[in-house]
Motif scaffolding. Structure first.
Motif, PDB file in Angstrom:
ATOM      1  N   GLY A  42     -32.535  -8.338   3.940  1.00 20.43           N
ATOM      2  CA  GLY A  42     -31.932  -7.003   3.833  1.00 20.43           C
ATOM      3  C   GLY A  42     -31.769  -6.475   2.421  1.00 20.43           C
ATOM      4  N   LEU A  43     -32.762  -6.671   1.575  1.00 22.01           N
ATOM      5  CA  LEU A  43     -32.658  -6.140   0.200  1.00 22.01           C
ATOM      6  C   LEU A  43     -32.905  -4.636   0.198  1.00 22.01           C
ATOM      7  CD1 LEU A  43     -34.516  -8.515  -2.295  1.00 22.01           C
ATOM      8  CD2 LEU A  43     -32.168  -8.604  -1.475  1.00 22.01           C
ATOM      9  N   SER A  44     -32.070  -3.925  -0.522  1.00 23.28           N
ATOM     10  CA  SER A  44     -32.270  -2.484  -0.707  1.00 23.28           C
ATOM     11  C   SER A  44     -31.942  -2.127  -2.151  1.00 23.28           C
ATOM     12  CB  SER A  44     -31.349  -1.672   0.214  1.00 23.28           C
ATOM     13  OG  SER A  44     -31.647  -1.933   1.565  1.00 23.28           O
ATOM     14  N   PHE A  45     -32.848  -1.482  -2.821  1.00 19.13           N
ATOM     15  CA  PHE A  45     -32.581  -0.980  -4.175  1.00 19.13           C
ATOM     16  C   PHE A  45     -33.685  -0.014  -4.572  1.00 19.13           C
ATOM     17  CE2 PHE A  45     -34.927  -4.974  -4.624  1.00 19.13           C
ATOM     18  CZ  PHE A  45     -35.972  -4.617  -5.464  1.00 19.13           C
ATOM     19  N   ARG A  46     -33.454   0.660  -5.678  1.00 15.67           N
ATOM     20  CA  ARG A  46     -34.458   1.574  -6.237  1.00 15.67           C
ATOM     21  C   ARG A  46     -34.598   1.297  -7.718  1.00 15.67           C
ATOM     22  NH1 ARG A  46     -34.934   6.949  -3.969  1.00 15.67           N
ATOM     23  NH2 ARG A  46     -34.372   6.794  -1.769  1.00 15.67           N
ATOM     24  N   ILE A  47     -35.780   1.547  -8.224  1.00 18.85           N
ATOM     25  CA  ILE A  47     -35.981   1.465  -9.676  1.00 18.85           C
ATOM     26  C   ILE A  47     -36.609   2.775 -10.127  1.00 18.85           C
ATOM     27  CG2 ILE A  47     -37.194   0.262 -11.543  1.00 18.85           C
ATOM     28  CD1 ILE A  47     -37.018  -2.285  -9.890  1.00 18.85           C
TER      29      ILE A  47
END
Lengths: 340, 264
Positions: A42-47
């Motif tokens: 369940g990884l969630s992130f933005r770059i």
């Protein structure tokens, strides 16, 4: 638009298991058992474009698995990810031509060819126009100071030399997104420093976004303003590097230089070191300002600094916590959420 | 893409020329196999009154000397190499490139052929002086042969790529590879010219790909094939190349989902 968008990314590996011994080996002939290992959950992130993000975690945390999914080597078990608008595991030419993955322990150059010939092969593979290729090659060779190495076969280079050549080879096509997996592993301190200086310079010049894993905190401190900390495949912290200590470290250290080398310091905090008039005291984070003020009021002080504990200690504290859930709660409480 | 093929093939030439001695020993080892077949069949022909079903000692010599070149053209990335590719994580590096790995294999081993042919010429001269082949091809045969050896190379690359990809499902598949190579040995014309096989075996060989990677290129030069037969043979090579390509791409799309990128 963000360069990297990850939502609920998950990767489960099905691995065979069997007990030790001959009996178990024979039994496994007709009945194989497997178990599921949730490497990433369940990884969630933005770059955002131009960001340099440190991706931290202990061995087996899921860092490399995540990078492999984002660079298209692995298909996820669930969730979604888009890098430069592409689903990585489709490995479209447009995507592969605009990203790179550098793995510190992996040689992607041609072992038996001189370095320049390996670069030439990358030119053909990435279809880099000749003039662009030569400009990029010369600039990168110059930045990493490997001009005298490029005519040697890759197999004759030392680890550090090869790593620099690898990095040049990986950047010839001027990727907009760089995934760096332990780029300084096994290198001496001087070489580590040179590579991290180069990566910072490349980021500034090209505006490329960078996601970096490293066990060397010096890499992270030098390059990353933001870190994502994962453990057992889950994000424990995503935010400013400076905020990590605020969330995790319960204490600060006050280093003070006193005129009286024998001054009594009971009641200020735990004295960690005392060398003549120079004293290091550990105090609860919330008491740091008050203790500093007391020291200034009650003693003749020629110098005083208040610092977070070293990043290594902060990270160690997160990962060595016996109860990962508690650690997660600790770092999540009041999470700065800069990653959105 | 032409630039890619030329550059990678050039790299193949450069790399392999660095290992001249190893390549020569490899080729000498490779020559032992056809020389054994040649001696056996020549002896059988001599015992049979000088020929065996139309094959004289000179015909056998021609067949097995051309065999050595075709065998070199047949060298491609092996399925055994796939085990290494997957277990050591070498495939990961290839997946990061915006070019399908099959193009890399085709280009690299095409470059190796330049080295192999260069080293093969003196060996072929020595074999010809010793065994006195009977060989008088027509121009169409020579042209068909030059195309057929590359057709053979393409088909075998596709088939062994497909076979190697089994490693994406199960890591150790040597036994399966051996089964394949045994079938290939018998039904390709490698062990014995297909004309000397029973009629049923020749019919089976016609519908399998092996013949078009081995027997046909040799026959194109040494047998008495009509122009129509040459064109038909080249047509079969095109057909098997297309089938091999389709199969390789179909299995690749399924297999690569299982790639665990271990080893790095």
């Amino acid at each position: 638009m963000a360069d990297v968008v990850v939502d609920d990314l998950e990767r489960v590996f099905r691995v065979p298991v069997r007990e030790a011994g001959l009996g178990a080996a024979v039994r496994s002939l007709y009945r194989r058992e497997h178990r599921e290992v949730r490497a990433v959950e369940g990884l969630s992130f933005r770059i955002e474009p131009g960001e340099v993000v440190g991706f931290l975690g202990p061995n087996g945390a899921g860092k490399t698995t995540t990078l492999k999914m984002l660079s298209g080597l692995l298909h996820p078990s669930a969730g979604s990810a888009r890098v430069l608008g592409h689903e990585p595991w489709r490995r479209e030419r447009e995507f592969l031509s605009r990203m790179t993955l550098v793995m510190g322990n992996r040689n992607q150059l041609q072992w038996d060819l001189p370095v320049v010939d390996s670069f030439e092969m990358n030119r053909a593979i990435f279809r880099i126009p000749r003039a662009h290729f030569e400009a990029a090659r010369d600039e990168l060779v110059d930045l990493l100071e490997i001009g005298d190495l490029v005519t040697k076969p890759v197999r004759n280079l030392s680890l550090g030399e090869r790593m620099k050549a690898e990095i040049v080879g990986a950047l010839l096509h001027r990727p907009q997104v760089m995934f760096l997996d332990e780029p300084t592993i096994g290198l001496d301190v001087t070489m580590q420093k040179r590579i991290r200086t180069f990566l910072g310079e490349y980021n500034r010049r090209s505006g490329a976004s960078v996601m970096l894993t490293s066990h060397y905190m010096a890499d992270v401190l030098a390059l990353c303003e933001r870190v994502i900390v994962i453990h057992h495949g889950r994000i424990l912290y995503d935010g400013a590097l400076s905020g990590l200590a605020d969330r995790v470290a319960a204490s600060k250290t006050i280093t003070v230089r006193l005129a009286d080398a024998h001054a009594a310091l009971d009641g200020y905090g735990r004295v960690l070191a005392r060398d003549g008039g120079r004293v290091t005291i550990e105090v609860p984070r919330t008491d740091a300002s008050r203790v500093a003020a007391r020291l200034l009021n009650e003693h003749e002080v020629s110098d005083l600094t208040i610092e977070d504990p070293p990043l290594e200690d902060v990270i160690e504290r997160v990962f060595s916590d016996g109860d990962a859930a508690a650690a997660s709660a600790a770092v999540r409480s009041g999470s700065p959420g800069s990653a959105g | 893409m032409l630039d890619f093929y030329a550059t990678v093939a050039r790299a193949g030439v450069q790399e392999q020329f660095q290992y001249r001695a190893a390549n020569y020993l490899y080729m000498i080892g490779m020559v032992v196999e056809p020389v054994i077949y040649l001696v056996v069949w020549s002896t059988v022909a001599a015992a049979n009154g000088g020929e065996l079903r139309g094959f004289t000692a000179g015909d056998f010599a021609a067949y097995y000397i051309v065999w050595t070149l075709v065998r070199n053209m047949n060298i491609v990335f092996t399925p055994f190499g796939w085990e290494h590719r997957i277990r050591e994580g070498r495939l990961s590096g290839m997946l990061l490139r915006p070019v399908h790995p099959i193009h890399y294999d085709l280009a690299y081993f095409a470059g190796w052929k330049v080295v192999a042919i260069t080293l093969w010429i003196p060996i072929a001269v020595v074999l010809s002086l010793v065994f006195r082949p009977t060989l008088s091809p027509t121009l169409p045969q020579v042209l068909a042969f030059l195309l057929a050896i590359w057709g053979a190379y393409v088909i075998r690359t596709m088939l062994l790529f497909v076979l190697g990809m089994v490693t994406l499902w199960t890591t150790r598949v040597t036994a399966l590879f051996e089964l394949y190579f045994t079938a290939e040995l018998l039904l390709s014309g490698r062990l014995v010219p297909l004309e000397l096989m029973p009629a049923w075996a020749e019919r089976v060989a016609d519908v399998l790909p092996f013949r078009w990677t081995f027997g046909f290129p040799i026959e194109a030069l040494v047998a008495d094939l009509s122009n129509a037969e040459l064109v038909a043979g080249l047509g079969m090579q095109v057909l098997w190349s297309v089938i091999g390509w389709g199969l390789a791409m179909w299995i690749w799309r399924r297999g690569i989902r299982r790639y665990a990128a271990v080893g790095n």
